[in-house]
Structure formats: structure tokens, C-alpha cells
Scaffold this active site. Structure first.
Site, short mmCIF file in Angstrom:
data_model
loop_
_atom_site.label_atom_id
_atom_site.label_comp_id
_atom_site.label_asym_id
_atom_site.label_seq_id
_atom_site.Cartn_x
_atom_site.Cartn_y
_atom_site.Cartn_z
N ARG A 151 -1.18 18.78 1.85
CA ARG A 151 0.24 19.13 1.92
C ARG A 151 0.86 18.88 0.55
O ARG A 151 0.20 18.38 -0.34
CB ARG A 151 0.94 18.22 2.94
CG ARG A 151 0.59 16.75 2.65
CD ARG A 151 1.42 15.77 3.40
NE ARG A 151 0.85 14.45 3.38
CZ ARG A 151 1.00 13.56 2.40
NH1 ARG A 151 1.68 13.88 1.32
NH2 ARG A 151 0.46 12.36 2.47
N HIS A 186 0.80 -1.22 0.00
CA HIS A 186 0.00 0.00 0.00
C HIS A 186 0.84 1.27 0.00
O HIS A 186 0.37 2.33 0.38
CB HIS A 186 -0.98 0.02 1.18
CG HIS A 186 -1.96 -1.11 1.13
ND1 HIS A 186 -2.98 -1.16 0.21
CD2 HIS A 186 -2.06 -2.23 1.86
CE1 HIS A 186 -3.67 -2.27 0.38
NE2 HIS A 186 -3.12 -2.96 1.37
#
Lengths: 501, 155
Positions: A296, A239
């Protein structure tokens, strides 16, 4: 007006931001922990401040000390980079309360997007499609398990269990058949609790053969909110992304426009300011679903920069300064691919590796960009994320970009620390990667028993001859004395529960 | 020149042959450079570069886009055929003596460093034990097969 930026990060992304500050004519301040004293990022700052302490809680996660460092060095803005404090709303708030400029979105936006439950609700309300799934609010073990069983009946199999407070693959489990549910749910809850102090999970339908496609957004304080096209990051191991590209190989102009509009709607729903990324799962039938928003700058931002010509970090600085963004019409050209170089053993379940960078010779030449925070002679330690560098290529077409990536990886010499370079090179020859038919579970499907490398006899002969000649002729006088030992030393990474950006 | 390496659990013997400037093995030729690279010449006339560096006992070799980690098995470090004595693999000079008589040592610990034919050889203990005697000092010349020091194995 921003004059002096403190970069509250380390390694590669700190280097990236400090260089952008230099280019923008801004002075800069780095913070560092004792074990980063020799770090390259320190050299790129005008000034650096030591944060005392042995744990990241005392150093890179120590918001109070970082704000104090900014005050003492006369910095007037803080750039958080990614990871660490970048998505901590209370830190963003503390920075602003201290009279400093926060280079990022508002604490409210971070908070709304940070909690997957609230983000889902807000997205639903804003008309952004979300994956069918059920939120498990129960904290109690047996009640939660009961709720998970009911949710599983609703979504069907295969399904995905995710930590509510999570990220970076922690607390995530794929459950293929009902028999695996009990174990999967228990370990997901345990891992989520260990990593985030919050054991809540949610259950969602797992879309098979889907792509991970994310849209870069940029919003300024003058009312402009735009998207900069997509990145595809389907190739993941455990992942975590390893191979990222822009544009997505199967994208069409109309789908890009629909996904772009959804991303802009997502950003506007939380009054977003700055650079952000809206992640989607793209199914084979072109339906797409909101995954999460990263509030971000992102690791893989360079591929968007390469194909749009926009310097995202410079835009972050501009927007934080209250200026309008300097981006014109979206104009995508060429193809860009990024691979993440990790100090890890791909043949041993991607276990992180440590060691000296006895030789570190990156490729050069046309269309190559290397974003890194290390150089030859550095030591890869178990203290931080094992990502050594991002190798980015740009070429007129996808096919040429892939050819360029193969060439660049073949040229890249790293000796002394095990890296995933050989694995990345093999990926470039995988038929699905060549055709662009990549999907999120591809690596697991390709290597069901783990990735292995078997050298050709003639290549191994050359390697043996090289080592023997080097030994005989005294080339080992250049031997590196490693404080970390050599191959075969067990790495402590696996027990650290670190959150990767 | 003969060397023994371990790669991926297998042991490989490499017998290098030498012509004036070039080393050969398995029909390949190698010419070392000063910058940590080795020029490889293949039988068919093609060429390649290999990069090499040693970390601890392991040679890291980059060839054709791949990394090989080859652990060198020390010559002369085996005590089996010498009853606890450790012998010089070839004539040379003692660079360093790292232990004294009476000292306990662990398997793998470096006891002495020799220089011979521009190579450094580390003499390592093959098992845990106690050093009973050291026969040479730093700077001494030793002949091939000379008994360097004796180690009594721990029970």
C-alpha cells in the site's frame, strides 16, 4: 478510464489522496463516520457518504457498505489509503468483483505478503535475504512454548518475538536473556491473539544496532518494476516510526543498487502492481534482511517524493488506470526528513492524548511540507489514530534539512492538546541523529527511564508571566469549551488495541 | 496582580507588576496582543513571542518551541478561612449564578461566574456539599470580600 475515485479512509491520508484526485482532474467521494462529520477530508471530496454505526467495523472497516457507497455515488475506483482495509485481500477482491477498479496490488499479492510466514518463504525462494529465525506453527499453549524454547536455542539471544499476523508493533517482544523468554512469549501470544485473532508468533535473531531501511517500489501493468531509492526509519518508539528520512545517511550507491534490486525481486516474486514498500533491516556490516512488504502507500512516502520528484499517489492513479508510470531515470537530490506529530505525552511513556486544537499554527516557509487532516478548532478524540500531522522538510543536504526541521518545530504551535513536538525537537539535537548513526532501539537506549522534559527556570518564568498576563487581561475570553476535558484526563487509547499503519 | 499556577505538580505564585502598558515579572516584560499572542521583552533587550490559550482551567503557553500547561488555582475558591462561605476575590459584577439554595454540589463544580477588571472568575466548590444560601443575583455588583454564597460540606 477512472473518472471518480472513492477514498476508503479518513484523516490525513484521505486528504492527501483526495487532493491528488483533484489535481488529476478526477472527481472524488469520501466516506465518513458520524464522529468525523466535521473532518477536513470531507471538505476536500466532491461528495461524501455517511457510514452509519458507532464502531469502525460498521464504518471504515465495513467493506460491503463502502462498495455500496461507491456504486451509489457512481465511483469507478476505490483507493484504500493505509491502515483500515488497505491490506485486506478479500476487500480488494470484493471491489474487483463489484466491477470497480482497485487502486492497489492484486489480492493474491496482498495475501502472499500479508502473512509473514508465506512472505518469508517466497522471499527465500526469490533469493531475497531473510533474518535467521524460526516459525512457530503450534497453536496449543504448551506445545508452542516448547517450540519457542527450541527456536530460541537456535537463534540465540537477544531475540525478537513477533506476531505472525502482526504489524505496528503489536505482539512484539524483545527477549534479552533466557530468563525473560517465558513471560515475553506468553505476553506476545496474548497480545497477538487480542489484536489479530491469531496467537501464532515467530522467533528471530535480534540484530543489534541495526537500521530500518525500506525501499519504495513502483510497478505498472506494462511490465516495468522499479525502485525509487530508500527511506531510513530507524528512529522508533514502541516499534512505531517517528522520524523518517531519505536518503539513508550511511547509504552508498552500490548498496542502494543491491537493496533496490532485492526490493524489485521481492515485488516481482508476487507480480506486484502499484506502489509498495519493501522493508529491510540493515546491519552494521552492510548485510541486509527482508522484514516485510507493505502492499500500500506508506505514511512516510513524502520523503521519497521530495528527493525523487515523483508524486507516488498520482502514479498509483495512473497505474490503476492501466497507463505506464511516468517516472524516468531515478534521480535523487537533496535530503528530506519527516516527523510524525502525535497527540501523545512523550513524558508519560507516549500515552495518547486527547483535547481540542485550540491553536494549531503549522510552520511555513521554504522547504516545508505539512500533510495533515486537522485544523485549528478540531477536537482530538480517542476514536482514531493519534497522528495529527506529518511535518516534512526538504533541503540540499542532511545537515540543512535537520536545521530546517529544528526551525519548523520551533515555529509549530499547538495549544489545547498535548503533542510530541518538544520530544521531536529534542531528537533533532541527539548526537546519533546529528551524525546519522541512528538505529532501531535508539530511543529506548537514550531514555532508559522514559523521556523527560525539564524546563529552564527562565523559560518557565516567561510561561508563568504569559499565563498571568493572559488571565489578568481577559485573554481567556477566547477560552475553548472542551467536551473532552483538559490535561490529566486518563486516555482510553491504551485499551483499544488499534493497529497503526 | 497575584496568580497561582500549578505546573508539573509544583505550585507557583506569580506577582505581576504593572506599568502603563507593560506587565513585569522576574525581570521580564510582557505586552499582550489581540491575537492570542504576547510579546516578551527580556532584560538584555532581546524579544520573543509567546502564544497562549486557555482550555478549562489550564493555560497553554507556547514559548521558545516548548509548551507549558499551567493550571490556574482559582482565587477566592478556598472555603477554609471562610467557614463554607465563598467570597468575591475583587470588586465586580455577577455574570451568572449556576446553583440555587438547597442544591447539592460536587467539589470543583462552578457555582457562580464573576466579572471583575475585565476578568472572568469562576467561583468553584472546594468540596462536596449542599448550597445553603445564595446572596447575589446575576447583574448584581459585589465588593471585594463579599460573601457570595454558603456551602455546607457533606459529612
Amino acid at each position: 478510464m477512472i473518472q471518480r475515485v472513492l477514498v476508503a479512509n479518513r484523516g490525513e491520508i484521505a486528504c492527501r489522496i483526495l487532493r491528488a484526485c483533484r489535481e488529476a482532474g478526477l472527481s472524488s467521494v469520501a466516506i465518513y463516520a458520524e464522529n468525523d462529520r466535521e473532518g477536513m477530508f470531507r471538505e476536500l471530496a466532491d461528495e461524501s457518504v455517511l457510514l452509519e454505526g458507532d464502531t469502525i467495523a460498521e464504518t471504515y472497516l465495513n467493506g460491503a457498505a463502502i462498495i455500496q457507497a461507491a456504486k451509489e455515488t457512481g465511483a469507478d475506483a476505490i483507493h484504500p489509503g493505509f491502515g483500515f482495509l488497505s491490506e485486506r485481500a478479500e476487500f480488494a477482491q470484493a471491489v474487483m468483483d463489484a466491477g470497480l477498479i482497485w487502486i492497489g496490488p492484486s489480492p493474491q499479492a496482498i495475501e502472499q505478503m500479508g502473512d509473514k510466514m508465506s512472505a518469508r518463504q517466497i522471499m527465500k525462494a526469490a533469493g531475497v535475504p531473510v533474518i535467521p529465525g524460526v516459525e512457530i506453527e503450534e497453536e496449543d499453549e504448551s506445545l508452542a512454548m516448547e517450540a519457542i524454547r527450541n527456536a530460541a536455542k537456535e537463534t540465540g539471544y537477544p531475540l525478537l518475538l513477533k506476531a505472525t499476523a502482526g504489524g505496528g508493533g503489536k505482539g512484539m517482544r524483545v527477549v534479552n536473556v533466557p530468563g525473560e523468554l517465558e513471560n515475553g512469549a506468553q505476553s506476545a501470544r496474548r497480545e497477538a491473539l487480542a489484536a489479530f485473532g491469531d496467537g501464532r508468533v515467530y522467533v528471530e535473531k535480534l540484530l543489534m544496532k541495526s537500521k530500518h531501511v525500506e525501499v519504495q517500489v513502483l510497478a505498472d501493468t506494462h511490465g516495468r518494476c522499479i525502485h525509487l531509492g530508500e527511506r531510513e526509519c530507524s528512529v522508533q518508539r514502541r516499534h512505531q516510526k517517528v522520524f523518517e528520512e531519505a536518503p539513508c545517511s550511511t547509504m552508498t550507491p552500490s548498496l542502494r543498487e543491491r537493496m533496490g534490486q532485492a526490493a524489485v525481486a521481492a515485488a516481482q516474486a508476487v507480480d506486484y502492481v502499484g506502489a509498495g514498500t519493501v522493508e529491510f533491516l540493515l546491519a552494521e556490516d552492510e548485510s541486509f534482511y527482508f522484514l516485510e512488504m507493505n502492499t500500500r502507500i506508506q505514511v512516510e512516502h513524502p520523503v521519497t517524493e521530495m528527493i525523487t520528484g515523483v508524486d507516488l499517489v498520482r502514479e498509483q492513479l495512473r497505474i490503476a488506470n492501466g497507463e505506464p508510470m511516468s517516472v524516468n531515470e531515478l534521480n535523487i537530490r537533496g535530503h528530506s526528513i519527516e516527523v510524525r506529530l502525535y497527540a501523545e505525552d512523550a513524558t508519560n511513556n507516549f500515552l495518547p492524548a486527547i483535547g481540542p486544537l485550540a491553536v494549531f499554527r503549522p510552520p511555513t516557509g521554504p522547504g516545508i511540507r505539512l500533510d495533515t487532516g486537522v485544523r485549528e478548532g478540531d477536537e482530538v478524540t480517542p476514536h482514531y489514530d493519534p497522528m495529527l500531522a506529518k511535518l516534512i522538510v526538504f533541503a540540499p543536504t542532511r545537515e540543512e534539512a535537520l536545521q530546517r526541521m529544528r526551525r519548523a518545530l520551533d515555529e509549530f504551535v499547538v495549544l489545547g492538546t498535548t503533542t510530541n513536538i518538544g520530544f521531536l525537537r529534542d531528537l533533532c539535537d541527539v548526537p546519533e541523529v546529528i551524525s546519522g548513526d541512528t538505529y532501531t532501539s535508539m530511543i529506548d537506549d537514550l531514555y532508559p527511564n522514559g523521556y523527560q522534559f525539564t524546563p529552564r527556570t527562565e523559560d518557565l518564568d516567561v510561561a508563568l508571566m504569559t499565563a498571568a498576563v493572559a488571565e489578568t487581561t481577559g485573554m481567556h475570553r477566547t477560552t475553548v469549551a472542551s467536551s473532552q476535558g483538559s490535561v490529566g484526563i486518563a486516555s482510553p487509547f491504551q485499551t483499544l488495541n488499534r493497529r497503526y499503519p | 496582580m497575584q496568580h497561582e499556577f500549578r505546573y508539573a505538580g509544583e505550585t507557583y505564585d506569580v506577582l505581576l507588576e504593572r506599568t502603563p502598558k507593560i506587565w513585569t515579572f522576574a525581570n521580564h516584560c510582557a505586552h499582550p496582543r489581540e491575537d492570542g499572542r504576547i510579546r516578551i521583552y527580556f532584560e538584555d533587550g532581546s524579544k520573543a513571542w509567546a502564544h497562549v490559550a486557555k482550555v478549562g482551567d489550564v493555560w497553554w503557553v507556547h514559548h521558545s518551541g516548548r509548551i507549558y500547561t499551567l493550571e490556574r488555582i482559582e482565587a477566592g475558591a478556598s472555603s477554609d478561612e471562610h467557614h463554607g462561605g465563598l467570597v468575591a476575590p475583587m470588586p465586580g459584577v455577577v455574570l451568572e449564578v449556576l446553583v440555587t439554595a438547597g442544591e447539592s454540589v460536587e467539589a470543583g463544580q462552578t457555582l457562580m461566574v464573576l466579572e471583575a477588571m475585565k476578568m472572568e472568575h469562576r467561583i468553584v466548590a472546594s468540596e462536596d456539599g449542599t448550597v445553603t444560601s445564595v446572596h447575589f443575583n446575576a447583574g448584581d455588583r459585589v465588593e471585594q470580600g463579599a460573601n457570595l454564597l454558603d456551602v455546607e460540606a457533606a459529612e
